[in-house]
Structure formats: C-alpha cells, structure tokens
Design a protein around this motif. Structure first.
Motif, PDB file in Angstrom:
ATOM      1  N   LEU A   1       0.826  -1.209   0.000  1.00  0.00           N
ATOM      2  CA  LEU A   1       0.000   0.000   0.000  1.00  0.00           C
ATOM      3  C   LEU A   1       0.861   1.260   0.000  1.00  0.00           C
ATOM      4  O   LEU A   1       0.487   2.281  -0.574  1.00  0.00           O
ATOM      5  CB  LEU A   1      -0.935  -0.005   1.212  1.00  0.00           C
ATOM      6  N   LEU A   2       2.025   1.190   0.654  1.00  0.00           N
ATOM      7  CA  LEU A   2       2.919   2.344   0.681  1.00  0.00           C
ATOM      8  C   LEU A   2       3.716   2.485  -0.610  1.00  0.00           C
ATOM      9  O   LEU A   2       4.145   3.579  -0.961  1.00  0.00           O
ATOM     10  CB  LEU A   2       3.905   2.220   1.847  1.00  0.00           C
ATOM     11  N   GLY A   3       3.958   1.354  -1.263  1.00  0.00           N
ATOM     12  CA  GLY A   3       4.819   1.384  -2.442  1.00  0.00           C
ATOM     13  C   GLY A   3       6.281   1.394  -2.103  1.00  0.00           C
ATOM     14  O   GLY A   3       7.126   1.772  -2.918  1.00  0.00           O
ATOM     15  N   SER A   4       6.630   0.991  -0.858  1.00  0.00           N
ATOM     16  CA  SER A   4       8.032   0.927  -0.458  1.00  0.00           C
ATOM     17  C   SER A   4       8.189  -0.147   0.609  1.00  0.00           C
ATOM     18  O   SER A   4       7.232  -0.513   1.286  1.00  0.00           O
ATOM     19  CB  SER A   4       8.528   2.270   0.086  1.00  0.00           C
ATOM     20  N   ARG A   5       9.422  -0.613   0.789  1.00  0.00           N
ATOM     21  CA  ARG A   5       9.671  -1.686   1.746  1.00  0.00           C
ATOM     22  C   ARG A   5      10.068  -1.083   3.089  1.00  0.00           C
ATOM     23  O   ARG A   5      11.237  -0.987   3.446  1.00  0.00           O
ATOM     24  CB  ARG A   5      10.783  -2.618   1.227  1.00  0.00           C
ATOM     25  N   ARG A   6       9.076  -0.666   3.870  1.00  0.00           N
ATOM     26  CA  ARG A   6       9.330  -0.050   5.163  1.00  0.00           C
ATOM     27  C   ARG A   6       9.321  -1.061   6.293  1.00  0.00           C
ATOM     28  O   ARG A   6      10.019  -0.907   7.273  1.00  0.00           O
ATOM     29  CB  ARG A   6       8.263   1.019   5.440  1.00  0.00           C
ATOM     30  N   ALA A   7       8.464  -2.085   6.213  1.00  0.00           N
ATOM     31  CA  ALA A   7       8.382  -3.083   7.277  1.00  0.00           C
ATOM     32  C   ALA A   7       9.191  -4.308   6.899  1.00  0.00           C
ATOM     33  O   ALA A   7       9.365  -4.642   5.735  1.00  0.00           O
ATOM     34  CB  ALA A   7       6.924  -3.481   7.525  1.00  0.00           C
TER      35      ALA A   7
ATOM     36  N   SER B   1      -3.792 -10.263  -3.253  1.00  0.00           N
ATOM     37  CA  SER B   1      -2.474 -10.875  -3.087  1.00  0.00           C
ATOM     38  C   SER B   1      -1.491  -9.744  -2.831  1.00  0.00           C
ATOM     39  O   SER B   1      -1.113  -9.024  -3.763  1.00  0.00           O
ATOM     40  CB  SER B   1      -2.057 -11.677  -4.321  1.00  0.00           C
ATOM     41  N   ALA B   2      -1.113  -9.580  -1.568  1.00  0.00           N
ATOM     42  CA  ALA B   2      -0.190  -8.489  -1.226  1.00  0.00           C
ATOM     43  C   ALA B   2       1.153  -8.691  -1.911  1.00  0.00           C
ATOM     44  O   ALA B   2       1.805  -7.729  -2.326  1.00  0.00           O
ATOM     45  CB  ALA B   2      -0.014  -8.411   0.290  1.00  0.00           C
ATOM     46  N   GLU B   3       1.577  -9.935  -2.047  1.00  0.00           N
ATOM     47  CA  GLU B   3       2.881 -10.204  -2.647  1.00  0.00           C
ATOM     48  C   GLU B   3       2.908  -9.832  -4.118  1.00  0.00           C
ATOM     49  O   GLU B   3       3.902  -9.285  -4.622  1.00  0.00           O
ATOM     50  CB  GLU B   3       3.235 -11.672  -2.470  1.00  0.00           C
ATOM     51  N   HIS B   4       1.813 -10.113  -4.837  1.00  0.00           N
ATOM     52  CA  HIS B   4       1.790  -9.879  -6.278  1.00  0.00           C
ATOM     53  C   HIS B   4       0.991  -8.639  -6.688  1.00  0.00           C
ATOM     54  O   HIS B   4       0.942  -8.303  -7.877  1.00  0.00           O
ATOM     55  CB  HIS B   4       1.211 -11.104  -6.985  1.00  0.00           C
ATOM     56  N   GLY B   5       0.346  -7.975  -5.737  1.00  0.00           N
ATOM     57  CA  GLY B   5      -0.375  -6.748  -6.047  1.00  0.00           C
ATOM     58  C   GLY B   5      -1.757  -6.968  -6.630  1.00  0.00           C
ATOM     59  O   GLY B   5      -2.360  -6.008  -7.128  1.00  0.00           O
ATOM     60  N   LEU B   6      -2.289  -8.178  -6.533  1.00  0.00           N
ATOM     61  CA  LEU B   6      -3.613  -8.448  -7.093  1.00  0.00           C
ATOM     62  C   LEU B   6      -4.704  -7.934  -6.157  1.00  0.00           C
ATOM     63  O   LEU B   6      -4.602  -8.066  -4.934  1.00  0.00           O
ATOM     64  CB  LEU B   6      -3.793  -9.960  -7.310  1.00  0.00           C
ATOM     65  N   GLY B   7      -5.750  -7.338  -6.717  1.00  0.00           N
ATOM     66  CA  GLY B   7      -6.882  -6.873  -5.926  1.00  0.00           C
ATOM     67  C   GLY B   7      -6.640  -5.591  -5.169  1.00  0.00           C
ATOM     68  O   GLY B   7      -7.499  -5.149  -4.397  1.00  0.00           O
ATOM     69  N   LEU B   8      -5.490  -4.950  -5.376  1.00  0.00           N
ATOM     70  CA  LEU B   8      -5.172  -3.733  -4.616  1.00  0.00           C
ATOM     71  C   LEU B   8      -6.045  -2.558  -5.020  1.00  0.00           C
ATOM     72  O   LEU B   8      -6.369  -1.699  -4.198  1.00  0.00           O
ATOM     73  CB  LEU B   8      -3.691  -3.379  -4.779  1.00  0.00           C
ATOM     74  N   ALA B   9      -6.449  -2.480  -6.307  1.00  0.00           N
ATOM     75  CA  ALA B   9      -7.304  -1.368  -6.738  1.00  0.00           C
ATOM     76  C   ALA B   9      -8.644  -1.428  -6.023  1.00  0.00           C
ATOM     77  O   ALA B   9      -9.158  -0.397  -5.549  1.00  0.00           O
ATOM     78  CB  ALA B   9      -7.500  -1.417  -8.254  1.00  0.00           C
ATOM     79  N   GLU B  10      -9.211  -2.639  -5.918  1.00  0.00           N
ATOM     80  CA  GLU B  10     -10.490  -2.790  -5.214  1.00  0.00           C
ATOM     81  C   GLU B  10     -10.338  -2.482  -3.726  1.00  0.00           C
ATOM     82  O   GLU B  10     -11.229  -1.874  -3.113  1.00  0.00           O
ATOM     83  CB  GLU B  10     -11.025  -4.207  -5.406  1.00  0.00           C
ATOM     84  N   LEU B  11      -9.221  -2.897  -3.146  1.00  0.00           N
ATOM     85  CA  LEU B  11      -8.996  -2.612  -1.731  1.00  0.00           C
ATOM     86  C   LEU B  11      -8.869  -1.114  -1.493  1.00  0.00           C
ATOM     87  O   LEU B  11      -9.447  -0.568  -0.540  1.00  0.00           O
ATOM     88  CB  LEU B  11      -7.738  -3.331  -1.248  1.00  0.00           C
ATOM     89  N   ARG B  12      -8.141  -0.422  -2.343  1.00  0.00           N
ATOM     90  CA  ARG B  12      -7.993   1.028  -2.188  1.00  0.00           C
ATOM     91  C   ARG B  12      -9.349   1.725  -2.303  1.00  0.00           C
ATOM     92  O   ARG B  12      -9.627   2.667  -1.558  1.00  0.00           O
ATOM     93  CB  ARG B  12      -7.027   1.580  -3.242  1.00  0.00           C
ATOM     94  N   GLU B  13     -10.176   1.263  -3.223  1.00  0.00           N
ATOM     95  CA  GLU B  13     -11.495   1.856  -3.379  1.00  0.00           C
ATOM     96  C   GLU B  13     -12.340   1.632  -2.125  1.00  0.00           C
ATOM     97  O   GLU B  13     -13.052   2.534  -1.669  1.00  0.00           O
ATOM     98  CB  GLU B  13     -12.191   1.249  -4.603  1.00  0.00           C
ATOM     99  N   ALA B  14     -12.242   0.425  -1.549  1.00  0.00           N
ATOM    100  CA  ALA B  14     -12.989   0.141  -0.325  1.00  0.00           C
ATOM    101  C   ALA B  14     -12.486   0.983   0.843  1.00  0.00           C
ATOM    102  O   ALA B  14     -13.278   1.488   1.649  1.00  0.00           O
ATOM    103  CB  ALA B  14     -12.871  -1.349   0.013  1.00  0.00           C
ATOM    104  N   ILE B  15     -11.176   1.159   0.951  1.00  0.00           N
ATOM    105  CA  ILE B  15     -10.616   2.007   2.012  1.00  0.00           C
ATOM    106  C   ILE B  15     -11.109   3.437   1.849  1.00  0.00           C
ATOM    107  O   ILE B  15     -11.533   4.081   2.817  1.00  0.00           O
ATOM    108  CB  ILE B  15      -9.072   1.949   1.978  1.00  0.00           C
ATOM    109  N   LEU B  16     -11.049   3.933   0.622  1.00  0.00           N
ATOM    110  CA  LEU B  16     -11.475   5.304   0.352  1.00  0.00           C
ATOM    111  C   LEU B  16     -12.926   5.517   0.770  1.00  0.00           C
ATOM    112  O   LEU B  16     -13.295   6.566   1.313  1.00  0.00           O
ATOM    113  CB  LEU B  16     -11.278   5.619  -1.127  1.00  0.00           C
ATOM    114  N   GLY B  17     -13.780   4.506   0.544  1.00  0.00           N
ATOM    115  CA  GLY B  17     -15.186   4.632   0.894  1.00  0.00           C
ATOM    116  C   GLY B  17     -15.464   4.597   2.377  1.00  0.00           C
ATOM    117  O   GLY B  17     -16.547   4.999   2.820  1.00  0.00           O
TER     118      GLY B  17
END
Length: 443
Positions: A24-30, A144-160
């Motif tokens: 979600l951050l787009g960087s390896r912070r953790a 899939s956090a590892e492969h980035g699948l479904g992230l667009a839908e998750l971001r939309e749900a978070i935004l809502g």
C-alpha cells in the motif's frame, strides 16, 4: 482542514500484514519474513490511497491469544485505538481459523469501521474458498499483497470508509531528522517513549525486541523533530536468524535517512567495541553525531571511571561529538539533549562562504608549515564548499594529500574547530593542478 485519517493493518501472525503494508505504501518499510512474530512494534508511515487523499498507515505485530510476555498485544491495542479504520488481514490459503475469530471479536468491541482482507489470493485454495470467510461477519476482499492483485479494489474500499472529505494538505516542512541508534537493549525505545510522553514504542528488557524502525514526530519548545527509533545494531557475526540480519541492514538505512544520529550508550557497560563500530558507521555515512550516555544515574564510581577511560576513543572517532549524560527512565538530562541535537543539525547544514574558507585555510597554512616532498612544499591555491551533507570542501593544490596524511588530518581538525563542526564529519576532496590550465586529478 481535516486531520489525516489513520488506518491500521491488524491480524494474527504471519498472514501477510507487513507485505500488504509495504504494498500500500509502495516501499519496503516493514520487515517481511515467513517467521511468525517478526513485526513487534507498530510502524507508522504516511501514504496516499489516491492523489490528494493522504493517510497514516500503521503496521502491527500479530495478535495472539494467551500469554503475551513482551506486551505485543498492548501495542496492537494502542494502534487500533488511535486508528479510524482497521484492515483485518486473514490467510486465504489456510481458510478461516479460530485465531481469526479472536482478532475480529477484539476489533468488533472497539466499534470502529473495519474491512476483511483475504490475502494470498493468487492461490487456487484462496480463490475457491473465499466464500468461507463470510462467516466472519464481513464481505471478504480477496487480494495478493505479494503480487499486487486486488489492490485497486482494496484502495477503493478504504477510500469509501475513510472519515471526512479529501483535503489537500500543505506539505510537511523539512523537520530535523534524528535516528536513535545503539546496541540492543541500551534504552532506545525507552528514550523515545520518554520524549513522546506516551507508550509509543515497545519496551522490553529482552535484547532485540525492536526490529523495525519506527518514525515519531515530537515537539519540544515549539520545534518539531522526526525521531527514528531503530533496531539495535549488532555485528553481523552476532545476529541470530534472518530477521536479525534484516534489522541490522534496516538500522544502517535509518542512519542514511537522518541528519543527526543520536548514539545511545549504556553507561554501566562503558564504551564497548559495538559502540565504536556503530560510531564508525555514522561517520562512514556522513551524518552528524550526538552521544547520549543512558542510565547515568545508576553508575557506581568505579564504573564511571571505566566509562571515562573509554570516552576519548569514541569522542575522537566522532570528531568531538557532544555528549549528554541522561536517564531515559527518570528523564534526567533530557532538557540538554535537544539543544545538542539542534547545534549538530545546524552545523551539518551550514554553508561556509568561499572567502572565509580560504582565509581560514591560509591562516592554518601559516600556523603549521605544509609538508615538503622532493624539495617542494604542498601549496593550496583555492578552496570552496561543494556539498552540505556531509560538508564537503574542494581544494585545489599542487598535489594531493593521501587519506590518513597527518597534514590532511590537521586541516580537518582545525576546520572543525574554526566553524563549529563538533561531531560532524568533513570531506576534503583535493584536486591537483600543476598550472592554471594543466590537467587535474581528484583524490
């Protein structure tokens, strides 16, 4: 202007929370590793769900039922309490398990908005069994956090589910950035908590408890600072397991991020080879340094003498870095810490006028005659500052001075004294010039 909403990533251990946080951050912070319990502190970072919609994202340690000797669950509870939205992450490859139900029950008791995120959605088991998660009481979002699948839908749900309206906030001004570094268990997290006045960072007497770097903003006397609490740095030969190896690497990266490194030393242990190794890393990376001698109030006279015998070596290695004797537990000496950090940060950023620099260097040459080789003395033609962090000076001369040369060390030491560079590494780049139009070499 609304307050930036906070989103916490929670769940039982080893379901991919840190991988999702990084995605979600787009960087390896953790730190990401397949060993349960790697994430121990809560990590806070600023990100954007969509442009102009900033959030504070929190990664947390895994919630587990039963005994909690390190107080990890307390850290997760604090993170959830300060958040506006919770992302409950579960393992789609394993299916729903009782531990997931325990987590969700704790989330429900808070009465906060939450989303059910089914991770590892790249596997067939997760895709076919996602319907099973409906019994946990929410609509599952397959990702899939590892492969980035479904992230667009998750971001939309978070935004809502975020509170308030999207507001374009002014950029955060550059804050003095301080990395608190040191060997394991010298009191770094205790010092952060003392400075913040809150139980922000996990504190435990067990060495190696803090593995992830933690960023905190603290305000003191009307000034704001960004503090980076880092994992205890150990020599690579003494690390145990991949997570410790990653923590060592991350701690060095935090020194690279900072302007000033606050090296915390355990007064009772004296100046150890590990402290000297960390000081060497600070110097190598070109950051200003302040040394905090922690647990000063617990010193016996004999132990204090041993500390003082070791201090000159550390002071020399860090270019006369200022020293503050303090106690993170009681708060003693804390009032002297921030002025020392301010002076170090200001010295690191200062720009020396070219005319003043050349005047001082000419005076230094007249006070101590330059070395003579093959019948010709070393001669400086001109000097100027060419970089700020670390302060770097370009000198034009008739020949180079090797690294470690006595006259080169003399110039560095006296420049540090003349311009107040205590605890600040200086870089001298000497370019040789045989004549005004002759070829040049850089050393």
């Amino acid at each position: 202007m609304t307050t930036t909403p906070t989103v916490a990533v929670v769940g039982r251990p080893n379901v991919g929370k840190s991988t999702l946080f990084n995605r979600l951050l787009g960087s390896r912070r953790a730190i990401v590793h397949d060993q349960p319990g790697v994430t121990r502190d809560r990590i806070v970072a600023r990100g954007e769900i969509v442009p102009s919609r900033p959030i504070l994202l929190i990664d947390t340690g895994g919630l587990v039922p039963g005994d909690d000797p390190l107080g990890l669950g307390r850290q997760v509870e604090l993170a959830m309490a300060e958040s506006d939205l919770l992302l409950v992450v579960v393992d789609g490859d394993e299916g729903p398990v009782p531990a997931d139900e325990v987590v969700i029950e704790r989330v429900r008791r808070l009465g906060k908005p939450w989303l059910l995120v089914v991770n590892k959605g790249d596997t067939r088991r997760a895709r076919e069994g996602v319907f099973e998660f409906h019994r946990l009481g929410a609509e599952p979002l397959l990702v899939s956090a590892e492969h980035g699948l479904g992230l667009a839908e998750l971001r939309e749900a978070i935004l809502g589910r975020l509170p308030g309206e999207a507001v374009a906030e002014p950029p955060e001004p550059d804050l003095p950035t301080v990395a608190i570094v040191g060997r394991p268990n010298v009191g770094k997290s205790s010092l952060v908590n003392r400075l913040l006045g809150a139980e922000r960072v996990l504190v435990s007497p067990r060495p190696g408890t803090t593995r992830d770097p933690v960023d905190c903003v603290v305000e003191r006397d009307g000034k704001r600072y960004l503090l980076i609490d880092t994992a205890g740095i150990r020599r690579r030969a003494r690390t145990t397991g991949a997570p410790e190896e990653l923590a060592v690497l991350f701690a060095r990266r935090q020194i690279e991020r900072c302007q000033v490194a606050l090296l915390l030393v355990d007064a009772a242990a004296g100046i150890t080879s590990g402290d000297l190794a960390i000081a060497g890393a600070i110097w190598e990376l070109g950051r200003a340094a302040v040394v905090g001698i922690n647990k000063w109030d617990l010193l016996a006279p004999a132990t204090r003498d041993e500390l003082e015998r070791g201090w000159p070596r550390l002071e020399e290695l860090l270019g006369g870095a200022p020293r503050v004797n303090l106690s993170a537990a009681s708060g003693r000496g804390i009032d002297r810490l921030f002025p020392a950090l301010d002076r170090a940060a200001a010295a690191l950023r200062q720009e020396i006028p070219t005319a003043e620099l050349n005047r001082v260097l000419q005076e230094l040459a007249s006070q101590h005659r330059p070395p003579v080789r093959t019948g010709k003395p070393w001669k400086l033609f001109y000097a100027t500052q060419v970089a700020g962090i670390p302060p770097t000076f370009l000198l034009f001369a008739n020949r180079t001075l090797p690294v470690g040369d006595a006259y080169r060390r003399y110039l560095e030491k006296r420049l540090r004294e003349a311009f107040g560079y205590a605890g600040v590494p200086l870089r001298l780049v000497i370019r040789t010039r045989q004549a005004a139009s002759g070829p040049a070499r850089i050393r």
